[in-house]
Enzyme design. Structure first.
Site, PDB file in Angstrom:
ATOM      1  NE  ARG A  57       9.169   6.310 -54.631  1.00  0.00           N
ATOM      2  CZ  ARG A  57       8.706   5.229 -54.006  1.00  0.00           C
ATOM      3  NH1 ARG A  57       9.111   4.958 -52.805  1.00  0.00           N
ATOM      4  NH2 ARG A  57       7.862   4.425 -54.599  1.00  0.00           N
ATOM      5  CE  LYS A 102      16.100  -9.517 -46.595  1.00  0.00           C
ATOM      6  NZ  LYS A 102      16.318  -8.124 -46.904  1.00  0.00           N
ATOM      7  CD  GLU A 138      14.573   6.006 -53.160  1.00  0.00           C
ATOM      8  OE1 GLU A 138      13.542   6.294 -52.509  1.00  0.00           O
ATOM      9  OE2 GLU A 138      15.005   4.844 -53.238  1.00  0.00           O
TER      10      GLU A 138
HETATM   11  C1  LIG Z   1      12.046   3.310 -53.980  1.00  0.00           C
HETATM   12  C2  LIG Z   1      12.950   2.120 -53.800  1.00  0.00           C
HETATM   13  N1  LIG Z   1      14.203   2.294 -53.347  1.00  0.00           N
HETATM   14  C3  LIG Z   1      15.031   1.236 -53.181  1.00  0.00           C
HETATM   15  C4  LIG Z   1      14.604  -0.031 -53.466  1.00  0.00           C
HETATM   16  C5  LIG Z   1      15.563  -1.216 -53.376  1.00  0.00           C
HETATM   17  N2  LIG Z   1      15.148  -2.187 -52.339  1.00  0.00           N
HETATM   18  C6  LIG Z   1      14.478  -3.318 -52.644  1.00  0.00           C
HETATM   19  S1  LIG Z   1      14.132  -4.247 -51.313  1.00  0.00           S
HETATM   20  C7  LIG Z   1      14.865  -3.154 -50.285  1.00  0.00           C
HETATM   21  C8  LIG Z   1      14.902  -3.422 -48.807  1.00  0.00           C
HETATM   22  C9  LIG Z   1      13.522  -3.509 -48.256  1.00  0.00           C
HETATM   23  O1  LIG Z   1      13.594  -3.732 -46.891  1.00  0.00           O
HETATM   24  P1  LIG Z   1      12.331  -4.231 -46.126  1.00  0.00           P
HETATM   25  O2  LIG Z   1      11.140  -3.458 -46.556  1.00  0.00           O
HETATM   26  O3  LIG Z   1      12.647  -4.220 -44.685  1.00  0.00           O
HETATM   27  O4  LIG Z   1      12.121  -5.704 -46.643  1.00  0.00           O
HETATM   28  P2  LIG Z   1      13.002  -7.009 -46.334  1.00  0.00           P
HETATM   29  O5  LIG Z   1      13.873  -7.213 -47.519  1.00  0.00           O
HETATM   30  O6  LIG Z   1      13.792  -6.763 -45.086  1.00  0.00           O
HETATM   31  O7  LIG Z   1      12.008  -8.074 -46.170  1.00  0.00           O
HETATM   32  C10 LIG Z   1      15.395  -2.071 -50.999  1.00  0.00           C
HETATM   33  C11 LIG Z   1      16.136  -0.930 -50.420  1.00  0.00           C
HETATM   34  C12 LIG Z   1      13.285  -0.160 -53.958  1.00  0.00           C
HETATM   35  N3  LIG Z   1      12.806  -1.364 -54.310  1.00  0.00           N
HETATM   36  N4  LIG Z   1      12.490   0.909 -54.095  1.00  0.00           N
END
Ligand SMILES: Cc1ncc(C[n+]2csc(CCOP(=O)(O)OP(=O)(O)O)c2C)c(N)n1
Length: 626
Positions: A403, A290, A375
């Site tokens: 959700r 990242k 969630e």
């Molecule tokens: C249902 C839901 N919960 C929380 C989020 C907030 N959120 C956006 S990106 C993220 C992290 C995602 O992690 P990952 O899939 O590993 O992607 P990375 O950012 O590491 O590339 C979160 C928790 C969301 N978008 N949707």
């Protein structure tokens, strides 16, 4: 490696020659590394200008190039999970020159959006939907006889993979046997450290045509000899299990390919080209870093998840307001309450930082539960804890609580369990747009029996309401907006409010404004011009029916004001009460209109919805004029 965000547009001749992925596919594979460098530099430059998601996009630069290079987009469908990593995809799919409009009114959306581009095959923002959507697309293509010339790929992060929905989709995909490709974009640092030549070598071998020919050929050949097939299968499992964590996916029914270096563009092109020829569900496990390629974000991938726009230093620097955000007010309250009551636990579905829980997590690590992007689990986990006498506080964004709606009703409210919901980002959220707006929680909460629903008008009220909900025996919710409030003075005490009681904030004539939460300040400003009464209603449920009756009897018009959908919102609750009591005082409901409101700046978005002071004045005058 870039050490600074370019403030001038970088020189990117190769990137500039790509307006459509067809032009990318015309490049030599040996040119792709140079393209990756230019893309990364341009991404840094454009996000520096507009702000927005940052680290995730930098991590998938090579993967994005390889995907568009190998797959025939848009005929082949790429489905990005969450979509916060899709800026490089937007740049390569005809939107390079519009990147500087990102997240601005009428500009590009922060996430893939179907109405924005044919390359955005599925609208996202909430996580863990990509595999379900990709599978649905693939099955529809099969039913229409289009699978021969169209592939479907879901790209999902290791964080998003933690959600139940992703596993539900994997399970279904394993049963259907369609040619869906799931790319697990894994940027977990410990896995990154484990990547080495050996696993890369095996990954190439497993994805290569000869290996898979042998694999499916031997399966065909040996299908009539079950014990031998089993032996082959066991040997293969054993071999993979030794060097890769793919057994789980294999058991579900996927062909697991990994681990693969996600920054080796040529390697990715080779592997993806091979995978394209394979049949059945495939899972490619790619390891990326990242924030890759920018020193500051490589060193701080968490802090660099998203970036504010880089503004030139003004001649006289602005003094930042010291007032806390609502999230900080919540975080401070949680720590104070945890100090006085050891039953408090704090639960977050992967949003501890955004919800203001950093300090709580540090000071009370045994009572802090980040349950990952889950969630539904967060809410039922809280219900379980409440059954055993702890006092769970679920900190959750309004949009993400959607959700866990069944869990809220079935697991918490139906059993009248003692869970407090601290609902952040209620109302409009600005640049993230409609996927993240908290427009519906009042409507979806107030119809649930046993719930108490509170709407603070300022920071001090928020604190009082959190304590009130905490001591209420049953499910309670406090919903507060993103960012800072009007700046009310905060005390350290943990006082409570009488449940279901509002208060008059201003005495006026003829018109009574019944404000629920964040728009109370605008209502008070409007009231000065209108000489209206203003009630801070505080509770959506239970409603202060005595106060409503009193206001209805002494005014010509009741006007409800809320930052929630008008439909089913607090104003509807007041209207229902008037109808039920046969009260004829006219009512005007002001709130969010029946549309998904596009991204922008919150004050402007509210003004466009007629929810600033001027809008309230206009609406009241129009109604009074008949
Ligand atoms: C249902 C839901 N919960 C929380 C989020 C907030 N959120 C956006 S990106 C993220 C992290 C995602 O992690 P990952 O899939 O590993 O992607 P990375 O950012 O590491 O590339 C979160 C928790 C969301 N978008 N949707």
């Amino acid at each position: 490696m870039l050490d600074a965000i370019p403030t001038e547009r970088p020189n990117t001749p190769l990137l500039d020659s790509i307006d459509e992925p067809d032009q990318l596919r015309a490049l030599e594979v040996t040119q792709l590394d140079a393209l990756a460098h230019e893309l990364r530099e341009f991404l840094l430059y454009s996000v520096g200008k507009t702000g927005g998601h940052f680290g995730a996009g930098l991590g998938v630069v090579e993967l994005t190039i390889a995907l568009h290079y190998v797959f025939n987009t848009p005929k082949d469908s790429l489905v990005w999970d969450v979509g916060h990593q899709a800026y490089p995809h937007k740049i390569l799919t005809g939107r390079r020159e519009r990147m500087l409009t990102m997240r601005q009114p009428n500009g590009l959306a922060a996430f893939p959006t179907r109405s924005e581009s044919v390359y955005d095959t599925f609208g996202v923002g909430h996580s863990s939907t990509s595999i379900s959507a990709a599978l649905g697309m693939m099955v529809a293509k099969r039913q229409q006889g289009r699978t021969k010339d169209s592939h479907t790929v879901a790209i999902i992060g290791d964080g998003a993979m933690t959600a139940g929905m992703a596993f539900e989709a994997l399970n279904h995909a394993g049963a259907l046997d369609d040619n869906v490709l799931v790319i697990l974009n894994d940027n977990n640092m410990s896995i990154s450290n484990n990547v080495g030549g050996l696993s890369s070598y095996f990954a190439r071998m497993w994805a290569s045509k000869p290996y898979n020919f042998i694999r499916s050929g031997s399966k065909r050949m040996l299908s009539k000899v079950p014990p031998a097939l089993k032996a082959v299968h066991r040997a293969e499992e054993y071999m993979k299990g030794m060097v890769s964590p793919g057994t789980l996916f294999e058991e579900i029914g996927f062909n697991y390919i990994g681990l693969v270096d996600g920054h080796d563009t040529e390697g990715l092109v080779e592997i993806l080209s091979n995978i394209k020829t394979l049949r059945g569900p495939q899972l490619l496990h790619v390891v990326t870093q990242k924030g890759k390629g920018y020193s500051e974000s490589e060193n701080d991938p968490f802090g660099m998840h998203a970036l504010s726009k880089i503004t030139p230093t003004p001649a006289t620097p602005e003094v930042a307001s010291a007032a806390p955000t609502y999230s900080q007010v919540f975080g401070d309250w949680l720590c104070d309450m945890a100090e006085t009551d050891e039953k408090v636990v704090g639960i977050t579905p992967a949003m501890g930082e955004g919800s203001g829980m950093r300090e709580f997590a540090k000071r009370f690590p045994d009572r802090f539960f980040d349950v990952a992007i889950a969630e539904q689990h967060a809410v039922t986990f809280a219900a379980g804890m409440a059954c055993e006498g702890t006092k769970p506080v679920v900190a959750i964004y309004s949009t993400f609580l959607q959700r866990a709606y069944d869990q809220l009703i079935h697991d918490v409210a139906l059993q009248n369990l003692d869970v407090l919901f601290a609902i952040d980002r209620a109302g409009l959220v600005g640049e993230d747009g409609p996927t993240h707006a908290g427009s519906f929680d009042i409507s979806y909460l107030r119809c649930i029996p046993n719930m108490v629903v509170m709407t603070p008008s300022d920071e001090a009220e928020a604190r009082l309401m959190l304590s009130t909900g905490y001591h209420y025996q049953g499910p309670a919710a406090v919903r507060y907006p993103r960012g800072k409030g009007p700046g009310a003075a905060l005390s350290k005490n943990l006082d409570t409010l009488p449940i279901g009681k509002g208060m008059i904030r201003r005495e006026g004539q003829k018109v009574a404004l019944l404000a629920f939460g964040s728009l109370t300040t605008a209502a008070l400003t409007a009231a000065q011009t209108l000489d209206a009464t203003v009630a801070d209603m505080r509770f959506v449920k239970p409603l202060d029916t005595a106060l409503i009756a009193e206001l209805a009897a002494s005014h010509d018009l009741l006007v409800t004001v809320e930052e929630n959908a008008i439909m089913g919102g607090a104003g509807s609750a007041v209207g229902e009460h008037l109808a039920a009591t046969n009260c004829r005082t006219p009512i005007l409901n002001l709130g969010l209109s029946d549309t998904f409101i596009e991204h922008g700046k919150v004050p402007q978005m509210l003004a466009d919805e007629g929810l600033d002071a001027d809008g309230i004045i206009r609406a009241v005058r129009t109604r009074l004029a008949g």
